[in-house]
Design a protein around this motif. Structure first.
Motif, short mmCIF file in Angstrom:
data_model
loop_
_atom_site.label_atom_id
_atom_site.label_comp_id
_atom_site.label_asym_id
_atom_site.label_seq_id
_atom_site.Cartn_x
_atom_site.Cartn_y
_atom_site.Cartn_z
N LEU A 80 4.41 7.75 19.42
CA LEU A 80 5.21 8.97 19.50
C LEU A 80 4.35 10.17 19.86
N SER A 81 3.10 10.17 19.36
CA SER A 81 2.22 11.31 19.69
C SER A 81 1.89 11.33 21.17
N VAL A 82 1.69 10.13 21.76
CA VAL A 82 1.42 10.09 23.21
C VAL A 82 2.64 10.64 23.96
N THR B 194 -6.29 6.29 19.75
CA THR B 194 -5.20 5.69 20.53
C THR B 194 -4.45 6.77 21.30
N VAL B 195 -4.26 7.92 20.66
CA VAL B 195 -3.58 9.02 21.36
C VAL B 195 -4.48 9.51 22.51
N ARG B 196 -5.80 9.65 22.23
CA ARG B 196 -6.71 10.16 23.28
C ARG B 196 -6.73 9.22 24.48
N VAL C 53 3.32 14.24 13.11
CA VAL C 53 3.98 12.94 13.00
C VAL C 53 4.71 12.84 11.65
N THR C 54 4.03 13.29 10.60
CA THR C 54 4.64 13.29 9.26
C THR C 54 4.60 14.73 8.76
N PRO C 55 5.61 15.52 9.10
CA PRO C 55 5.53 16.95 8.79
C PRO C 55 5.63 17.24 7.30
N LEU C 56 6.23 16.32 6.56
CA LEU C 56 6.33 16.48 5.11
C LEU C 56 5.74 15.19 4.53
N ILE C 57 4.51 15.30 4.06
CA ILE C 57 3.80 14.06 3.72
C ILE C 57 4.37 13.42 2.46
N ASN C 58 4.47 12.09 2.53
CA ASN C 58 5.10 11.30 1.46
C ASN C 58 4.72 11.87 0.08
N PRO C 59 5.71 12.04 -0.80
CA PRO C 59 5.42 12.71 -2.06
C PRO C 59 4.46 11.93 -2.95
N LYS C 60 3.71 12.68 -3.76
CA LYS C 60 2.83 12.08 -4.75
C LYS C 60 3.37 12.46 -6.13
N LEU C 61 3.23 11.53 -7.06
CA LEU C 61 3.74 11.73 -8.41
C LEU C 61 2.65 12.34 -9.28
N ILE D 244 0.83 -1.21 0.00
CA ILE D 244 0.00 0.00 0.00
C ILE D 244 0.87 1.26 0.00
N ILE D 245 1.67 1.38 1.06
CA ILE D 245 2.33 2.66 1.32
C ILE D 245 3.19 3.15 0.15
N PHE D 246 3.85 2.22 -0.55
CA PHE D 246 4.79 2.65 -1.59
C PHE D 246 4.21 2.54 -3.00
N ARG E 211 -7.04 11.06 -1.69
CA ARG E 211 -7.31 9.61 -1.79
C ARG E 211 -6.37 8.76 -0.95
N ARG E 212 -5.20 9.30 -0.61
CA ARG E 212 -4.25 8.50 0.17
C ARG E 212 -4.26 8.90 1.64
N VAL E 213 -5.29 9.61 2.07
CA VAL E 213 -5.37 10.01 3.49
C VAL E 213 -5.20 8.76 4.36
N LEU F 51 4.05 -0.14 9.55
CA LEU F 51 4.83 1.08 9.27
C LEU F 51 3.99 2.31 9.56
N GLY F 52 2.67 2.22 9.23
CA GLY F 52 1.80 3.37 9.45
C GLY F 52 1.42 3.54 10.90
N ALA F 53 1.29 2.41 11.62
CA ALA F 53 0.64 2.47 12.93
C ALA F 53 1.60 2.48 14.12
N LYS G 74 -8.74 7.53 12.42
CA LYS G 74 -9.61 7.56 13.60
C LYS G 74 -9.00 6.70 14.71
N LEU G 75 -8.53 5.53 14.32
CA LEU G 75 -7.90 4.65 15.32
C LEU G 75 -6.67 5.35 15.92
N GLY G 76 -5.88 6.01 15.05
CA GLY G 76 -4.69 6.70 15.53
C GLY G 76 -5.06 7.78 16.54
C1 HEM Z 1 -1.49 9.39 15.28
C2 HEM Z 1 -1.53 8.40 14.46
C3 HEM Z 1 -1.30 8.47 12.95
C4 HEM Z 1 -0.87 9.52 12.16
C5 HEM Z 1 -0.54 10.95 12.58
C6 HEM Z 1 -0.85 9.03 10.79
C7 HEM Z 1 -0.50 9.81 9.70
C8 HEM Z 1 -0.44 9.33 8.40
C9 HEM Z 1 -0.07 10.12 7.26
C10 HEM Z 1 0.29 11.60 7.30
C11 HEM Z 1 -0.11 9.30 6.18
C12 HEM Z 1 0.27 9.67 4.74
C13 HEM Z 1 -0.94 10.09 3.95
C14 HEM Z 1 -0.55 10.40 2.52
O1 HEM Z 1 0.36 9.76 1.97
O2 HEM Z 1 -1.18 11.27 1.91
C15 HEM Z 1 -0.49 7.99 6.62
C16 HEM Z 1 -0.63 6.88 5.81
C17 HEM Z 1 -0.96 5.63 6.25
N1 HEM Z 1 -1.30 5.28 7.52
FE1 HEM Z 1 -1.39 6.52 9.12
N2 HEM Z 1 -1.22 7.72 10.78
C18 HEM Z 1 -1.53 7.33 12.07
C19 HEM Z 1 -1.99 6.10 12.49
C20 HEM Z 1 -2.20 5.02 11.66
C21 HEM Z 1 -2.75 3.76 12.10
C22 HEM Z 1 -3.24 3.45 13.51
C23 HEM Z 1 -2.75 2.94 11.00
C24 HEM Z 1 -3.21 1.52 10.86
C25 HEM Z 1 -4.19 0.96 11.38
C26 HEM Z 1 -2.20 3.69 9.88
C27 HEM Z 1 -2.01 3.18 8.62
C28 HEM Z 1 -1.59 3.93 7.54
C29 HEM Z 1 -1.40 3.38 6.20
C30 HEM Z 1 -1.60 1.92 5.78
C31 HEM Z 1 -1.02 4.45 5.39
C32 HEM Z 1 -0.72 4.41 3.89
C33 HEM Z 1 -1.98 4.78 3.11
C34 HEM Z 1 -1.75 4.83 1.61
O3 HEM Z 1 -0.62 5.01 1.18
O4 HEM Z 1 -2.74 4.71 0.87
N3 HEM Z 1 -1.89 4.94 10.33
N4 HEM Z 1 -0.71 8.03 7.99
#
Ligand code: HEM
Length: 485
Positions: free
Chosen positions: A291-293, A433-435, A348-356, A117-119, A421-423, A283-285, A428-430
């Motif tokens: 770190l936010s906590v 979890t911090v709350r 957490v991600t101050p410079l959001i992963n680049p989009k092409l 997903i992420i890459f 679309r890549r939000v 990697l996302g979670a 919500k879970l994130g």
């Molecule tokens: C405080 C908690 C979190 C923050 C601040 C955060 C922030 C972000 C940000 C900024 C992105 C990049 C969005 C983009 O590329 O436009 C991202 C992507 C992602 N996050 Fe989170 N996240 C958090 C928690 C979580 C959790 C709990 C999960 C899993 C259950 C998760 C799974 C993912 C995944 C899979 C992506 C990639 C989505 C994609 O590329 O389509 N994140 N997150």
């Protein structure tokens, strides 16, 4: 070798070319009607300006050059979006054209050539995987089951940040309790190291002919780390295939990996891809919420009035005879404000992963952004914009009480989870979890620092996620009766 040293060395070697670059600069930009940007050196462009905290360097540059800024990074056209206005325009009008991730060298390793997903590009598979996460990992029923586990994880005040990360992974029940114990610490270490490595700008992505030299030694580390991750992930998959678990109980919800294995629509999916989906969730979670906590607690210890106000709120709503639960969260508005203010001030991600940019050039604010450019959304610059946030450098949760501001990508003034679309699918879970993490630590313990709170080191280190350079060390004292814990 770090990026700054490398760029300095290259600068010296490239001095003779600078003269020619200066004379050609204006002409090239006017012809292309590119957004304005800093003076780009030949070969390295503006790579040398990124420094160790690229989000801050780029924010400073954008104050001079504008909210849509075009620095060259090596031979890559980068566009830095630093305002809500520009973010709204690009992600509303050109959302589809800016939804794919570029093929970086790290994505070949950690994304197995962009099949997770992420890459990945924004393919029908990625849409399906995101849907699976929503339906199966983040469904309200499943999260309810995980609530107790999550609370128990927050309750160990002596846990190191690594243990907290480990418990985050357990919480989401990705692999189930059984396969996550034992070597889990080592596995989490590998995930955390991946998050660190992936966040480093790899010069070879921007100056491809340098790749064979691997001057930062990154590709070598990618290889070693993917071997380690794959070994662990394959052993989990072997274990799940041999001992499938298909029954959900109150104590042990079905592990997400078992859900994936049992799904008909994924029967053709290679096992590598199944593993990559879970790895991407880690990697996302893993780091983000933990770190936010940590940031939130550091801020509260520096701001005792805010800590007392949060505690009063929790005591009023929950009392002292039981611990805070997920179902209390809607009534804990100040705790929510603290979580949001932490996500604003310490993105957490101050410079959001680049989009092409795909499918042709796009128009933005009167400029043309060429196809193939990389668009970086600076959630940091947006969260620090004085035109919207009064005294943006101050920790003031109250601002989120005065104004109800969406955090999930709909309000472009506040995009800690990205937008479009890549939000983040786990937003919500994130946030929850911090709350719950902050609420539990504030309700359950008095905290003491062995130093003057005003002198607490709040320096940050840039990466895929930004973390406190010095881990927070504080001494907890239980403040409730022992039967409550
Ligand atoms: C405080 C908690 C979190 C923050 C601040 C955060 C922030 C972000 C940000 C900024 C992105 C990049 C969005 C983009 O590329 O436009 C991202 C992507 C992602 N996050 Fe989170 N996240 C958090 C928690 C979580 C959790 C709990 C999960 C899993 C259950 C998760 C799974 C993912 C995944 C899979 C992506 C990639 C989505 C994609 O590329 O389509 N994140 N997150």
């Amino acid at each position: 070798m770090d990026l700054a040293t490398l760029c300095a060395l290259m600068l010296v070697a490239l001095m003779p070319l600078l003269y020619f670059a200066g004379s050609r600069r204006g002409r090239r930009r006017d012809g292309d009607r590119l957004p304005p940007g800093p003076f780009n050196l030949p070969v390295i462009g503006s790579l040398h300006r990124l420094g160790s905290l690229p989000h801050i360097s780029l924010q400073k540059l954008s104050r001079k050059h504008g909210d849509v800024m075009h620095p060259k990074l090596g031979r890559v056209s980068a566009v830095i979006i630093s305002s809500a206005r520009a973010a709204s325009e690009i992600f509303k009008l050109h959302s589809l054209q800016c939804s794919s991730k570029p093929s970086l060298i790290c994505s070949k390793y950690f994304g197995n050539d962009s099949s997770g997903i992420i890459f990945s590009s924004y393919t029908p598979q990625v849409k399906l995987y995101r849907k699976l996460i929503n339906t199966h990992l983040l469904s309200p029923a499943r999260l309810r089951i995980c609530d107790g586990i999550r609370r128990a994880a927050s309750l160990d005040p002596s846990a190191t940040s690594r243990e907290i990360r480990c418990s985050c992974a357990k919480t989401y029940r990705l692999f189930g309790e059984r396969s996550f114990c034992g070597s889990s610490q080592e596995f989490v270490r590998a995930i955390v190291e991946t998050i660190r490595l992936v966040g480093i700008f790899n010069v070879s992505d921007y100056i491809p002919w340098l790749r064979w030299l691997d001057v930062q030694g990154l590709e070598k580390q990618y290889k070693q780390l993917t071997d380690k991750l794959n070994r662990h992930l394959f052993s989990i998959l072997r274990d799940r295939r041999e001992n499938p678990r298909v029954v959900t109980t109150d104590e042990e919800p079905m592990a997400f990996i078992d859900v994936l294995i049992s799904m008909d629509e994924l029967s053709d999916t290679t096992k590598i891809t199944l593993l990559l989906i879970t790895q991407d969730i880690l990697l996302g979670a893993v780091d983000s919420s933990a770190l936010s906590v940590e940031w939130a607690m550091a801020e509260l210890l520096r701001h005792p009035a805010e800590l007392s106000r949060a505690r009063r709120e929790i005591d009023d709503v929950v009392g002292s005879q039981r611990l805070v639960e997920d179902s209390d969260l809607p009534k804990l508005r100040y705790v929510e404000a603290i979580a949001k203010e932490t996500l604003r001030l310490h993105q957490v991600t101050p410079l959001i992963n680049p989009k092409l940019v795909e499918g042709g050039p796009i128009k933005l604010g009167g400029f043309t952004i060429p196809a193939g450019a990389l668009v970086y959304l600076s959630s940091y610059a947006i969260g620090m914009d004085e035109k919207f946030w009064k005294e943006p450098l101050e920790f003031r949760p109250q601002r989120f009480i005065e104004q109800d501001i969406d955090v999930f990508g709909q309000n472009f003034h506040f995009v800690p989870f990205g937008t479009g679309r890549r939000v983040c699918p786990g937003a919500k879970l994130g946030l929850d979890t911090v709350r719950i993490g902050v609420a539990t630590l504030v309700q359950g313990f008095d905290w003491e620092l062995d130093q003057d709170p005003a002198k607490l080191d709040m320096a940050e280190t840039f990466g895929l996620v930004c973390q406190k350079t010095q881990p927070l060390v504080a001494i907890p004292r239980p403040r409730l009766d022992s039967h409550v814990y």
